[in-house]
Structure formats: C-alpha cells, structure tokens
Motif scaffolding. Structure first.
Motif, PDB file in Angstrom:
ATOM      1  N   SER A   4       1.030  -0.947  -0.136  1.00 51.51           N
ATOM      2  CA  SER A   4      -0.465   0.072   0.168  1.00 51.51           C
ATOM      3  C   SER A   4       0.216   1.558   0.118  1.00 51.51           C
ATOM      4  O   SER A   4       0.477   2.125  -0.288  1.00 51.51           O
ATOM      5  CB  SER A   4      -0.549  -0.084   1.567  1.00 51.51           C
ATOM      6  OG  SER A   4      -0.112   0.591   2.275  1.00 51.51           O
ATOM      7  N   ALA A   5       2.598   1.184   0.020  1.00 47.26           N
ATOM      8  CA  ALA A   5       2.456   2.374   0.241  1.00 47.26           C
ATOM      9  C   ALA A   5       3.493   3.037  -1.033  1.00 47.26           C
ATOM     10  O   ALA A   5       3.296   1.365  -1.804  1.00 47.26           O
ATOM     11  CB  ALA A   5       4.504   2.117   1.459  1.00 47.26           C
ATOM     12  N   ARG A   6       3.039   4.359  -1.240  1.00 46.82           N
ATOM     13  CA  ARG A   6       3.063   4.669  -2.925  1.00 46.82           C
ATOM     14  C   ARG A   6       4.956   5.086  -2.962  1.00 46.82           C
ATOM     15  O   ARG A   6       5.325   5.206  -3.846  1.00 46.82           O
ATOM     16  CB  ARG A   6       2.580   5.905  -2.737  1.00 46.82           C
ATOM     17  CG  ARG A   6       1.193   5.781  -2.425  1.00 46.82           C
ATOM     18  CD  ARG A   6      -0.599   6.845  -2.348  1.00 46.82           C
ATOM     19  NE  ARG A   6      -1.360   6.763  -2.221  1.00 46.82           N
ATOM     20  CZ  ARG A   6      -2.279   6.958  -3.309  1.00 46.82           C
ATOM     21  NH1 ARG A   6      -2.254   8.518  -3.773  1.00 46.82           N
ATOM     22  NH2 ARG A   6      -3.376   6.593  -3.236  1.00 46.82           N
ATOM     23  N   LYS A  60       6.693   4.553   3.834  1.00 46.35           N
ATOM     24  CA  LYS A  60       5.002   4.798   4.499  1.00 46.35           C
ATOM     25  C   LYS A  60       5.563   5.365   6.091  1.00 46.35           C
ATOM     26  O   LYS A  60       5.757   5.453   7.002  1.00 46.35           O
ATOM     27  CB  LYS A  60       5.286   3.954   5.529  1.00 46.35           C
ATOM     28  CG  LYS A  60       3.350   3.795   5.301  1.00 46.35           C
ATOM     29  CD  LYS A  60       2.512   3.232   3.958  1.00 46.35           C
ATOM     30  CE  LYS A  60       0.604   3.231   4.571  1.00 46.35           C
ATOM     31  NZ  LYS A  60       0.489   3.078   3.747  1.00 46.35           N
ATOM     32  N   SER A  61       4.481   6.715   5.629  1.00 41.93           N
ATOM     33  CA  SER A  61       4.707   7.939   7.135  1.00 41.93           C
ATOM     34  C   SER A  61       3.381   8.921   6.357  1.00 41.93           C
ATOM     35  O   SER A  61       2.805   9.102   5.256  1.00 41.93           O
ATOM     36  CB  SER A  61       6.233   8.640   6.768  1.00 41.93           C
ATOM     37  OG  SER A  61       6.153  10.028   7.565  1.00 41.93           O
ATOM     38  N   THR A  62       3.073   9.469   7.179  1.00 41.19           N
ATOM     39  CA  THR A  62       1.419   9.578   7.735  1.00 41.19           C
ATOM     40  C   THR A  62       2.534  11.004   7.738  1.00 41.19           C
ATOM     41  O   THR A  62       1.114  12.352   7.208  1.00 41.19           O
ATOM     42  CB  THR A  62       1.068   9.636   8.728  1.00 41.19           C
ATOM     43  OG1 THR A  62       1.404   9.114   9.934  1.00 41.19           O
ATOM     44  CG2 THR A  62       0.848   8.181   8.839  1.00 41.19           C
ATOM     45  N   GLU A  63       3.714  11.358   8.048  1.00 43.68           N
ATOM     46  CA  GLU A  63       3.275  13.128   8.141  1.00 43.68           C
ATOM     47  C   GLU A  63       5.277  12.886   7.330  1.00 43.68           C
ATOM     48  O   GLU A  63       6.365  12.521   7.779  1.00 43.68           O
ATOM     49  CB  GLU A  63       3.910  13.584   9.097  1.00 43.68           C
ATOM     50  CG  GLU A  63       4.260  14.602   9.795  1.00 43.68           C
ATOM     51  CD  GLU A  63       4.641  14.795  11.411  1.00 43.68           C
ATOM     52  OE1 GLU A  63       5.417  15.810  11.290  1.00 43.68           O
ATOM     53  OE2 GLU A  63       3.790  14.536  12.219  1.00 43.68           O
TER      54      GLU A  63
END
Length: 69
Positions: A4-6, A60-63
């Motif tokens: 799922s990581a872009r 994969k990071s939200t920030e």
C-alpha cells in the motif's frame, strides 16, 4: 509483491554497516541520490542483503516535513 505504500524507491545496496543488534543499510537509488535505513541485523540476514543487491526503499509515513534555508 504488492504494497500500500506509494513511495517505493528502487536501488541497490551500496553499503551495510552491521552492529550488535542493528545495521545501517545505504541504498543508492536508481534515480540518483542515496537513502539510509536502520534495520535489525536479523532483517539483513533474513532478506539476504549484500552489497550490490537490488532492493526497494519503501517509505510509509503519515507525515513528511519540508524545510528551506
């Protein structure tokens, strides 16, 4: 393998500095530049990482912070 990581950055392992528990893995990215990951020594062994091996740096990071001078 599907993730799922872009941010999947292809490259090759440039250097591995193994410590007692962790290892610093430097990846030379196909598009230029380098990225460094710190993972466990066991993960290096399980993945069969060696210098020159084709790998993907997966971020994969939200920030993500951006800075300028």
């Amino acid at each position: 393998m599907k993730l799922s990581a872009r941010n999947q950055l292809p490259g090759k392992v440039k250097h591995i500095d193994t410590g007692m528990v962790t290892a610093e893995v430097v990846i030379a990215l196909d598009g230029g530049g380098e990225i460094t990951s710190v993972i466990t020594k066991k993960a290096v062994e399980n993945l069969g990482l060696t210098v020159g091996k084709k790998v993907y740096a997966v971020v994969k990071s939200t920030e993500v912070m951006v800075a300028v001078d």
